[in-house]
Write a protein that holds these residues in place. Structure first.
Motif, PDB file in Angstrom:
ATOM      1  N   THR A   1     -42.683  43.409  34.403  1.00 51.01           N
ATOM      2  CA  THR A   1     -42.018  43.783  35.658  1.00 51.01           C
ATOM      3  C   THR A   1     -40.549  44.129  35.444  1.00 51.01           C
ATOM      4  OG1 THR A   1     -41.665  41.413  36.073  1.00 51.01           O
ATOM      5  CG2 THR A   1     -43.577  42.454  37.111  1.00 51.01           C
ATOM      6  N   LEU A   2     -39.898  43.512  34.463  1.00 49.99           N
ATOM      7  CA  LEU A   2     -38.500  43.832  34.202  1.00 49.99           C
ATOM      8  C   LEU A   2     -38.345  45.234  33.626  1.00 49.99           C
ATOM      9  CD1 LEU A   2     -37.319  40.406  32.741  1.00 49.99           C
ATOM     10  CD2 LEU A   2     -36.602  41.438  34.897  1.00 49.99           C
ATOM     11  N   VAL A   3     -39.297  45.651  32.796  1.00 52.05           N
ATOM     12  CA  VAL A   3     -39.268  47.021  32.269  1.00 52.05           C
ATOM     13  C   VAL A   3     -39.555  48.011  33.394  1.00 52.05           C
ATOM     14  CG1 VAL A   3     -40.287  48.634  30.631  1.00 52.05           C
ATOM     15  CG2 VAL A   3     -39.974  46.235  29.990  1.00 52.05           C
ATOM     16  N   ALA A   4     -40.513  47.684  34.254  1.00 48.99           N
ATOM     17  CA  ALA A   4     -40.838  48.558  35.383  1.00 48.99           C
ATOM     18  C   ALA A   4     -39.631  48.743  36.297  1.00 48.99           C
ATOM     19  CB  ALA A   4     -42.018  47.971  36.163  1.00 48.99           C
ATOM     20  N   ALA A   5     -38.866  47.664  36.506  1.00 53.91           N
ATOM     21  CA  ALA A   5     -37.666  47.764  37.335  1.00 53.91           C
ATOM     22  C   ALA A   5     -36.639  48.679  36.691  1.00 53.91           C
ATOM     23  CB  ALA A   5     -37.071  46.368  37.543  1.00 53.91           C
ATOM     24  N   ALA A   6     -36.450  48.550  35.361  1.00 54.37           N
ATOM     25  CA  ALA A   6     -35.509  49.422  34.664  1.00 54.37           C
ATOM     26  C   ALA A   6     -35.965  50.876  34.700  1.00 54.37           C
ATOM     27  CB  ALA A   6     -35.345  48.953  33.215  1.00 54.37           C
ATOM     28  N   GLN A   7     -37.277  51.111  34.560  1.00 52.25           N
ATOM     29  CA  GLN A   7     -37.801  52.480  34.644  1.00 52.25           C
ATOM     30  C   GLN A   7     -37.558  53.082  36.018  1.00 52.25           C
ATOM     31  OE1 GLN A   7     -41.897  51.795  33.558  1.00 52.25           O
ATOM     32  NE2 GLN A   7     -41.590  52.499  31.449  1.00 52.25           N
ATOM     33  N   SER A   8     -37.812  52.294  37.069  1.00 48.12           N
ATOM     34  CA  SER A   8     -37.610  52.814  38.433  1.00 48.12           C
ATOM     35  C   SER A   8     -36.158  53.184  38.667  1.00 48.12           C
ATOM     36  CB  SER A   8     -38.054  51.761  39.455  1.00 48.12           C
ATOM     37  OG  SER A   8     -39.435  51.516  39.361  1.00 48.12           O
ATOM     38  N   GLY A   9     -35.249  52.305  38.226  1.00 48.14           N
ATOM     39  CA  GLY A   9     -33.827  52.585  38.409  1.00 48.14           C
ATOM     40  C   GLY A   9     -33.378  53.793  37.617  1.00 48.14           C
ATOM     41  N   ALA A  10     -33.854  53.914  36.363  1.00 41.41           N
ATOM     42  CA  ALA A  10     -33.450  55.046  35.521  1.00 41.41           C
ATOM     43  C   ALA A  10     -33.981  56.366  36.085  1.00 41.41           C
ATOM     44  CB  ALA A  10     -33.952  54.822  34.100  1.00 41.41           C
ATOM     45  N   GLU A  11     -35.239  56.370  36.551  1.00 39.57           N
ATOM     46  CA  GLU A  11     -35.809  57.595  37.130  1.00 39.57           C
ATOM     47  C   GLU A  11     -35.028  58.032  38.355  1.00 39.57           C
ATOM     48  OE1 GLU A  11     -40.505  57.001  35.799  1.00 39.57           O
ATOM     49  OE2 GLU A  11     -39.751  56.176  37.691  1.00 39.57           O
ATOM     50  N   ALA A  12     -34.666  57.082  39.217  1.00 39.19           N
ATOM     51  CA  ALA A  12     -33.900  57.429  40.420  1.00 39.19           C
ATOM     52  C   ALA A  12     -32.519  57.969  40.059  1.00 39.19           C
ATOM     53  CB  ALA A  12     -33.778  56.199  41.312  1.00 39.19           C
ATOM     54  N   LEU A  13     -31.883  57.341  39.078  1.00 39.45           N
ATOM     55  CA  LEU A  13     -30.531  57.754  38.698  1.00 39.45           C
ATOM     56  C   LEU A  13     -30.532  59.149  38.092  1.00 39.45           C
ATOM     57  CD1 LEU A  13     -27.602  56.607  38.593  1.00 39.45           C
ATOM     58  CD2 LEU A  13     -28.077  55.940  36.229  1.00 39.45           C
ATOM     59  N   LEU A  14     -31.468  59.413  37.177  1.00 35.80           N
ATOM     60  CA  LEU A  14     -31.518  60.729  36.534  1.00 35.80           C
ATOM     61  C   LEU A  14     -31.877  61.821  37.531  1.00 35.80           C
ATOM     62  CD1 LEU A  14     -33.331  59.816  33.191  1.00 35.80           C
ATOM     63  CD2 LEU A  14     -30.896  60.264  33.528  1.00 35.80           C
ATOM     64  N   ALA A  15     -32.741  61.543  38.493  1.00 35.58           N
ATOM     65  CA  ALA A  15     -33.154  62.546  39.469  1.00 35.58           C
ATOM     66  C   ALA A  15     -32.014  62.921  40.402  1.00 35.58           C
ATOM     67  CB  ALA A  15     -34.345  62.022  40.261  1.00 35.58           C
ATOM     68  N   ARG A  16     -31.201  61.935  40.767  1.00 33.74           N
ATOM     69  CA  ARG A  16     -30.158  62.182  41.767  1.00 33.74           C
ATOM     70  C   ARG A  16     -28.847  62.670  41.156  1.00 33.74           C
ATOM     71  NH1 ARG A  16     -31.395  56.472  44.893  1.00 33.74           N
ATOM     72  NH2 ARG A  16     -33.570  56.951  45.397  1.00 33.74           N
TER      73      ARG A  16
END
Length: 564
Positions: A70-85
């Motif tokens: 779950t900690l990796v999933a949280a980092a993936q979600s944050g990174a995807e949002a940051l790179l997209a925006r």
């Protein structure tokens, strides 16, 4: 805009909001992941706190458990949002809600701009990782870990034992070489996008989702597949103790953190107001571009770990007692144990105190009471003269007495009439200085007027006790300093051993002792020993005393002198 931050938060959200605002004010975008288990009211308070900041956003929330995917999933979600925006980002830093910037953001931006293709992520193979705790190194990649170690400990352990007993081994994807490192990294946009958009991401995610503590291995292994250049180190200062738990930084660590030259530090105590005030006050970049160097403070942490593991010599507490197999020093300073001196000399404690200035006690382990110096009922550190309290834990009593008077020299009398529970402590303590006049315990018996049959029984008992005591002190594992004289040898020439004792303890002014203590009258002592032999008891510890009227007491004024 060259660097953005993904922040993983689960507590102290107000502090996380402060740090996010600090980065946003410097022009750096932030995406915050808040653990789904955080109460909704606390989450809404954080959203309200940063709502005026256009470059601070939130991502999909996951319920995070330590050591799980779950900690990796949280980092993936944050990174995807940051790179997209924010398409203009050059680097992305993964941080926690308890991280704090230690240097101006402009310095970090310049530092990364000068290294546009470098990924800063600690990434080493398992055989080279010295910090693994708990016995799972390569097994964390070859077994399955579907259960949380913290939430379901028994099930976790039982499932590991089952897999070991069955010889089960997972197949590691052929393109992966497992690496490990700190979970706080700073990756280039190119590397991070390659990890998140990899055509084999499903395979990689499925494999790592059952690895133990994947947040310390997923990005560390994936970066090895996609990075052009890796600096195997973290820009975040993160220190751990001997149990693998993170050190927490408090206000009194301010100067220590400044010396590290690191860009960020974890883990900061939420109420460390001075740290947050000092480091969130944006300063002008320094002229010198110092490299992050946590090694500058490693010595401090090494000492802290050493003190936590080994403690301080002579300081005992309920949390840490000496390890008999490892500790060679049980006390905090040298002390002297004098056996037989009080029996052979009158007023010996007063004489030794006058000659050395040391604190000279009577029989600390007398069965009746603790004979502190000057007959004090309570001594340093509120130590009582109660024999019952002392005997509850005699080793701690002695160690505490030396600790409470550190800086002074402590001496005390001892003998076979005293409680013997400390002899193991003395033998194992390198600070113990034990001087023995063997057989001197017979002098009080000789001078008493008791029934001879009773004296014979008592003499046999005391000799047996002293023989066992000396054997213990002379054992192979003995670390104490030991000097033994037979009573006959000592009485023949007392000046030299007394002078050596005074010099070892430390004479005042370093002068040679001129006046010796008064020896008791030994007229008839040889005949007394012969009488014991005649009754079937062999007093062998005293040495060879003739049966005649040898070694009489010194004549008036009953003082002996040492020539210059």
């Amino acid at each position: 805009m060259s660097v953005g931050f993904v922040m993983l938060c689960h507590e102290a959200l107000d502090r996380a909001g402060q740090v996010a605002a600090h980065w946003a004010a410097a022009g750096c975008p932030v995406v915050i992941h808040v653990d789904r288990r955080v109460p909704e009211a606390d989450f809404r308070a954080l959203v309200e706190q940063v709502s005026h900041l256009e470059t601070v956003d939130f991502c999909t929330r996951h319920a995070c458990d330590w050591g799980t995917w779950t900690l990796v999933a949280a980092a993936q979600s944050g990174a995807e949002a940051l790179l997209a925006r924010h398409p203009g980002l050059g680097h992305v830093c993964l941080v926690s809600g308890s991280c704090l910037p230690l240097r101006p953001v402009a310095e970090l931006i310049d530092y990364l701009a000068a290294r546009p293709e470098t990924d800063f992520i600690e990434s080493v193979t398992t055989r080279d990782v010295p910090w693994i705790k708990g016995g799972l190194d390569t097994e964390r990649f070859t077994l399955r870990f579907p259960f949380s170690w913290r939430q379901r400990r028994r099930l976790f352990d039982a499932y590991v034992r089952l897999q070991r007993s069955l010889g089960y081994r997972r197949k590691i994807p052929q393109d992966i070489v497992p690496h490990m490192g700190s979970q706080w990294w700073c990756l280039t946009r190119r590397t991070l996008e390659a990890i998140l958009n990899s055509p084999r991401r499903d395979i990689h995610d499925r494999y790592f989702s059952k690895v133990w503590i994947p947040d310390e291995s997923y990005f560390q292994s994936m970066a090895r597949l996609h990075s052009r250049r890796i600096e195997s180190r973290s820009l975040t200062l993160s220190k751990f103790d001997h149990q693998g738990k993170p050190h927490v930084f408090y206000d009194d660590h301010l100067q220590l953190l400044r010396r590290s030259d690191c860009f960020l530090a974890r883990k900061i105590w939420p109420r460390a107001d001075q740290l947050y005030a000092a480091f969130l006050r944006e300063a002008a970049p320094r002229r010198e571009r110092a490299e992050p160097n946590p090694g500058k403070i490693d010595r401090v942490f090494a000492r802290a770990v050493e003190r936590r593991v080994r403690g301080r010599p002579g300081l005992l507490s309920a949390a840490r007692f000496p390890d008999p197999g490892r500790d060679t020093v049980r006390s905090c300073a040298p002390y002297w144990v004098l056996e037989g001196y009080g029996d052979l000399f009158e007023g010996f404690t007063r004489w030794l105190h006058k000659a050395t200035g040391a604190q000279v006690h009577g029989h600390l382990f007398s069965p009746a009471r603790v004979e502190f110096a000057h007959r004090q009922p309570v001594f340093a550190g509120a130590l009582s003269d109660s024999a019952a309290l002392r005997d509850y834990n005699p080793e701690s009593f002695l160690a505490n007495l030396v600790w409470n008077t550190r800086g002074e020299r402590q001496c005390f009398l001892h003998g076979p009439r005293d409680a013997q529970q400390i002899e193991g402590f003395l033998a194992a303590d390198a600070n113990a200085r034990v001087s023995v006049i063997s057989g001197a315990w017979a002098v009080p018996l000789f001078r008493s007027k008791r029934n001879f049959t009773a004296l014979r029984r008592k003499a046999a008992e005391l000799q047996k006790i002293e023989s066992a005591h000396l054997a213990r002190l002379r054992a192979g594992q003995m670390r104490a300093s030991l000097r033994v004289w037979s009573m006959a040898d000592f009485v023949e020439a007392p000046a030299e051993p007394l002078q050596a004792l005074v010099e070892e303890i430390g004479a005042r002014g370093g002068r040679r002792v001129r006046e010796l203590p008064q020896m008791v009258d030994l007229t008839g002592f040889g005949q007394f020993l012969q009488s014991l032999k005649n009754e079937g008891m062999l007093p062998h510890l005293m040495g060879d005393f003739p049966a005649g009227e040898a070694r009489p007491a010194a004549p008036a004024p009953r003082r002996a002198y040492v020539a210059r």
